[in-house]
Scaffold this motif. Structure first.
Motif, PDB file in Angstrom:
ATOM      1  N   LEU A 153      69.379  52.781   5.378  1.00 50.34           N
ATOM      2  CA  LEU A 153      68.637  53.685   4.891  1.00 50.34           C
ATOM      3  C   LEU A 153      67.131  53.434   4.748  1.00 50.34           C
ATOM      4  O   LEU A 153      66.317  54.019   4.841  1.00 50.34           O
ATOM      5  N   GLN A 154      66.853  52.256   4.019  1.00 45.40           N
ATOM      6  CA  GLN A 154      65.548  51.884   3.711  1.00 45.40           C
ATOM      7  C   GLN A 154      64.684  51.665   4.926  1.00 45.40           C
ATOM      8  O   GLN A 154      63.635  51.799   4.893  1.00 45.40           O
ATOM      9  N   ARG A 155      65.262  51.023   5.899  1.00 45.37           N
ATOM     10  CA  ARG A 155      64.502  50.788   7.236  1.00 45.37           C
ATOM     11  C   ARG A 155      64.133  52.115   7.665  1.00 45.37           C
ATOM     12  O   ARG A 155      63.162  52.203   8.347  1.00 45.37           O
ATOM     13  N   ARG A 156      65.044  53.057   7.882  1.00 47.43           N
ATOM     14  CA  ARG A 156      65.070  54.544   8.091  1.00 47.43           C
ATOM     15  C   ARG A 156      63.508  55.047   7.582  1.00 47.43           C
ATOM     16  O   ARG A 156      62.672  55.532   8.046  1.00 47.43           O
ATOM     17  N   ALA A 157      63.571  54.986   6.117  1.00 49.93           N
ATOM     18  CA  ALA A 157      62.587  55.620   5.178  1.00 49.93           C
ATOM     19  C   ALA A 157      61.216  54.847   5.465  1.00 49.93           C
ATOM     20  O   ALA A 157      60.388  55.316   5.626  1.00 49.93           O
ATOM     21  N   ARG A 158      61.336  53.281   5.990  1.00 49.69           N
ATOM     22  CA  ARG A 158      60.062  52.737   6.066  1.00 49.69           C
ATOM     23  C   ARG A 158      59.360  53.296   7.442  1.00 49.69           C
ATOM     24  O   ARG A 158      58.284  53.490   7.296  1.00 49.69           O
ATOM     25  N   ARG A 159      59.954  53.874   8.371  1.00 53.81           N
ATOM     26  CA  ARG A 159      59.286  54.492   9.489  1.00 53.81           C
ATOM     27  C   ARG A 159      58.523  55.353   9.402  1.00 53.81           C
ATOM     28  O   ARG A 159      57.457  55.828  10.299  1.00 53.81           O
ATOM     29  N   VAL A 160      58.561  56.406   8.075  1.00 49.36           N
ATOM     30  CA  VAL A 160      57.842  57.620   7.570  1.00 49.36           C
ATOM     31  C   VAL A 160      56.838  56.804   6.624  1.00 49.36           C
ATOM     32  O   VAL A 160      56.187  57.704   6.162  1.00 49.36           O
ATOM     33  N   GLY A 161      56.779  55.749   6.435  1.00 49.83           N
ATOM     34  CA  GLY A 161      55.911  55.369   5.321  1.00 49.83           C
ATOM     35  C   GLY A 161      56.417  54.971   4.013  1.00 49.83           C
ATOM     36  O   GLY A 161      55.380  54.806   3.315  1.00 49.83           O
ATOM     37  N   GLU A 166      54.749  45.146   0.196  1.00 51.22           N
ATOM     38  CA  GLU A 166      55.145  43.845   0.080  1.00 51.22           C
ATOM     39  C   GLU A 166      56.297  43.586  -0.793  1.00 51.22           C
ATOM     40  O   GLU A 166      56.398  44.216  -1.833  1.00 51.22           O
ATOM     41  N   ALA A 167      56.653  42.470  -0.662  1.00 53.51           N
ATOM     42  CA  ALA A 167      58.024  42.094  -1.480  1.00 53.51           C
ATOM     43  C   ALA A 167      57.548  41.986  -3.143  1.00 53.51           C
ATOM     44  O   ALA A 167      58.503  42.546  -3.962  1.00 53.51           O
ATOM     45  N   ALA A 168      56.630  41.353  -3.197  1.00 50.25           N
ATOM     46  CA  ALA A 168      56.112  41.215  -4.853  1.00 50.25           C
ATOM     47  C   ALA A 168      56.202  42.494  -5.673  1.00 50.25           C
ATOM     48  O   ALA A 168      56.565  42.604  -6.719  1.00 50.25           O
ATOM     49  N   LEU A 202      71.239  47.391  -7.874  1.00 52.64           N
ATOM     50  CA  LEU A 202      71.565  46.917  -6.546  1.00 52.64           C
ATOM     51  C   LEU A 202      70.639  47.514  -5.309  1.00 52.64           C
ATOM     52  O   LEU A 202      70.443  46.664  -4.317  1.00 52.64           O
ATOM     53  N   PHE A 203      70.468  48.682  -5.265  1.00 48.29           N
ATOM     54  CA  PHE A 203      69.852  49.383  -4.132  1.00 48.29           C
ATOM     55  C   PHE A 203      68.335  48.627  -3.957  1.00 48.29           C
ATOM     56  O   PHE A 203      67.784  48.577  -3.092  1.00 48.29           O
ATOM     57  N   THR A 204      67.615  48.224  -5.282  1.00 50.49           N
ATOM     58  CA  THR A 204      66.279  47.554  -5.127  1.00 50.49           C
ATOM     59  C   THR A 204      66.404  46.247  -4.828  1.00 50.49           C
ATOM     60  O   THR A 204      65.349  45.836  -4.160  1.00 50.49           O
ATOM     61  N   VAL A 205      67.504  45.643  -5.296  1.00 51.46           N
ATOM     62  CA  VAL A 205      67.619  44.302  -4.789  1.00 51.46           C
ATOM     63  C   VAL A 205      67.703  44.190  -3.411  1.00 51.46           C
ATOM     64  O   VAL A 205      67.150  43.106  -2.791  1.00 51.46           O
ATOM     65  N   VAL A 206      68.674  45.066  -2.568  1.00 47.54           N
ATOM     66  CA  VAL A 206      68.555  44.961  -1.287  1.00 47.54           C
ATOM     67  C   VAL A 206      67.253  45.295  -0.633  1.00 47.54           C
ATOM     68  O   VAL A 206      66.811  44.657   0.276  1.00 47.54           O
ATOM     69  N   ASN A 207      66.595  46.150  -1.298  1.00 48.72           N
ATOM     70  CA  ASN A 207      65.009  46.347  -0.913  1.00 48.72           C
ATOM     71  C   ASN A 207      64.272  44.828  -0.891  1.00 48.72           C
ATOM     72  O   ASN A 207      63.559  44.851   0.038  1.00 48.72           O
ATOM     73  N   TRP A 208      64.365  44.206  -2.028  1.00 54.41           N
ATOM     74  CA  TRP A 208      63.569  43.145  -1.939  1.00 54.41           C
ATOM     75  C   TRP A 208      64.024  42.202  -1.149  1.00 54.41           C
ATOM     76  O   TRP A 208      63.140  41.371  -0.468  1.00 54.41           O
ATOM     77  N   ALA A 209      65.410  41.950  -0.763  1.00 55.95           N
ATOM     78  CA  ALA A 209      66.199  41.095   0.169  1.00 55.95           C
ATOM     79  C   ALA A 209      65.183  41.495   1.468  1.00 55.95           C
ATOM     80  O   ALA A 209      64.909  40.577   2.286  1.00 55.95           O
ATOM     81  N   ARG A 210      65.184  42.829   2.095  1.00 56.43           N
ATOM     82  CA  ARG A 210      64.879  43.231   3.042  1.00 56.43           C
ATOM     83  C   ARG A 210      63.516  42.835   3.321  1.00 56.43           C
ATOM     84  O   ARG A 210      62.839  42.348   4.456  1.00 56.43           O
ATOM     85  N   HIS A 211      62.601  42.812   2.203  1.00 58.17           N
ATOM     86  CA  HIS A 211      61.215  42.654   2.447  1.00 58.17           C
ATOM     87  C   HIS A 211      61.351  41.043   2.474  1.00 58.17           C
ATOM     88  O   HIS A 211      60.021  40.469   3.302  1.00 58.17           O
ATOM     89  N   ALA A 216      70.992  41.230   3.319  1.00 54.59           N
ATOM     90  CA  ALA A 216      71.542  41.327   1.719  1.00 54.59           C
ATOM     91  C   ALA A 216      73.341  41.308   2.274  1.00 54.59           C
ATOM     92  O   ALA A 216      73.808  40.591   1.287  1.00 54.59           O
ATOM     93  N   GLU A 217      73.626  42.120   3.131  1.00 52.49           N
ATOM     94  CA  GLU A 217      75.270  42.084   3.456  1.00 52.49           C
ATOM     95  C   GLU A 217      75.509  40.372   3.813  1.00 52.49           C
ATOM     96  O   GLU A 217      76.467  39.858   2.977  1.00 52.49           O
ATOM     97  N   THR A 218      74.884  39.933   4.691  1.00 51.64           N
ATOM     98  CA  THR A 218      75.140  38.362   4.960  1.00 51.64           C
ATOM     99  C   THR A 218      74.868  37.363   3.871  1.00 51.64           C
ATOM    100  O   THR A 218      75.703  36.525   3.828  1.00 51.64           O
ATOM    101  N   ALA A 219      73.847  37.852   2.919  1.00 55.34           N
ATOM    102  CA  ALA A 219      73.798  36.796   1.862  1.00 55.34           C
ATOM    103  C   ALA A 219      74.846  37.015   0.889  1.00 55.34           C
ATOM    104  O   ALA A 219      75.425  35.775   0.378  1.00 55.34           O
ATOM    105  N   LEU A 220      75.358  37.978   0.593  1.00 55.40           N
ATOM    106  CA  LEU A 220      76.404  38.228  -0.227  1.00 55.40           C
ATOM    107  C   LEU A 220      77.669  37.717   0.049  1.00 55.40           C
ATOM    108  O   LEU A 220      78.529  37.172  -0.578  1.00 55.40           O
ATOM    109  N   ARG A 221      77.820  38.067   1.433  1.00 56.23           N
ATOM    110  CA  ARG A 221      79.052  37.148   2.152  1.00 56.23           C
ATOM    111  C   ARG A 221      79.129  35.904   2.045  1.00 56.23           C
ATOM    112  O   ARG A 221      80.022  35.193   1.696  1.00 56.23           O
TER     113      ARG A 221
END
Length: 272
Positions: A153-161, A166-168, A202-211, A216-221
């Motif tokens: 979802l976050q990657r798709r949203a990024r496409r439209v800006g 940045e991660a920070a 959790l959603f925001t932490v996933v966003n941080w991981a993506r940046h 995130a799925e691999t990390a938690l596994r």
């Protein structure tokens, strides 16, 4: 098709047809529908991931075979319904790969990785428009694991800006969301409200991981596997020293945890 065919894929399809045969097939296989086998397909996909994590070629081969059988099963059901067959599936994915890789199978040239990725996403967007789907969030399955779906979802949203630069910048948002959970908890919020706020964290932490470039799925596994491995080691240590973990204090359990970590040869800064 013949179950003794020397071609492995034709043989597998023949076996599937025999299993579904109304006259002498398997009652369980004959009773299945496209929807009823979805849970098994998802389970097999997860088992492929676990096998790959184990880095055992024999296990990977076996689990990939189980997953392939799920594809053959769905193809057989589609063929019986007159909708599609295995060849249609293979043809469609072949056409899609040709279409999405013009730099390999056509004349397109991309100087930078981001140009190639943009062309890929453009091709996917065109395909969604052809199916009368117009949202950037179309075609993200609800059945995906929640962390993986959040990333998509976050990657798709990024496409439209719609994204942080940045991660920070995400860290402040994480702190804000954690503060909201704490405030709701201190005010005696109902579980539904706390669930909503924790979901935002959790959603925001996933966003941080993506940046950070972390899946995130691999990390938690990975953390799940690490916890399980260490917890099992704790159980073994406790049984060796006495009746088990149930009669130990929290301090004693913490000591066992530390010992389990040391037994892996990790350093003092290795925290779960």
């Amino acid at each position: 098709m013949d179950i003794h065919d020397s071609d492995p894929l034709r043989r597998l399809r023949a076996i599937m047809a025999r299993l579904r045969d109304p006259d002498g097939g398997c009652p369980w296989d004959r009773a299945q529908t496209p929807g009823s086998i979805v849970p098994y397909t998802l389970e097999e996909a997860y088992e492929v991931g676990e096998a790959i994590a184990s880095a055992e070629p024999e296990a990977i081969q076996g689990e990939l075979g189980d997953l392939l059988f799920q594809v053959v099963f769905q193809a057989r059901l589609g063929e019986e319904a007159g909708d599609f067959d295995f060849d249609d599936i293979a043809r469609a994915i072949g056409d899609k790969l040709l279409r999405r890789h013009p730099h390999v199978f056509g004349d397109a040239e991309f100087a930078q990785d981001h140009e190639r990725e943009a062309a890929w996403e453009s091709a996917k967007a065109d395909e969604r428009r052809d199916r009368d789907r117009h949202s950037a969030l179309d075609d993200i399955p609800l059945a995906m694991p929640a962390l993986a779906r959040a990333q998509k979802l976050q990657r798709r949203a990024r496409r439209v800006g719609f994204d942080w630069d940045e991660a920070a910048a995400v860290i402040d948002k994480i702190r804000e969301e954690i503060g909201e959970v704490q405030a709701e908890f201190e005010q005696g919020a109902v579980p539904e409200r706390l669930t909503d706020e924790v979901g935002d964290v959790l959603f925001t932490v996933v966003n941080w991981a993506r940046h950070l470039g972390v899946d995130a799925e691999t990390a938690l596994r990975g953390s799940n596997r690490k916890f399980e491995r260490r917890f099992r080691a704790m159980e073994t240590l406790a049984e060796a020293d006495g009746p088990g973990m149930n009669d130990l204090s929290l301090d004693e359990l913490e000591a066992l945890w530390a010992e389990a970590k040391r037994s892996e040869g990790k350093g003092p800064l290795d925290h779960l």
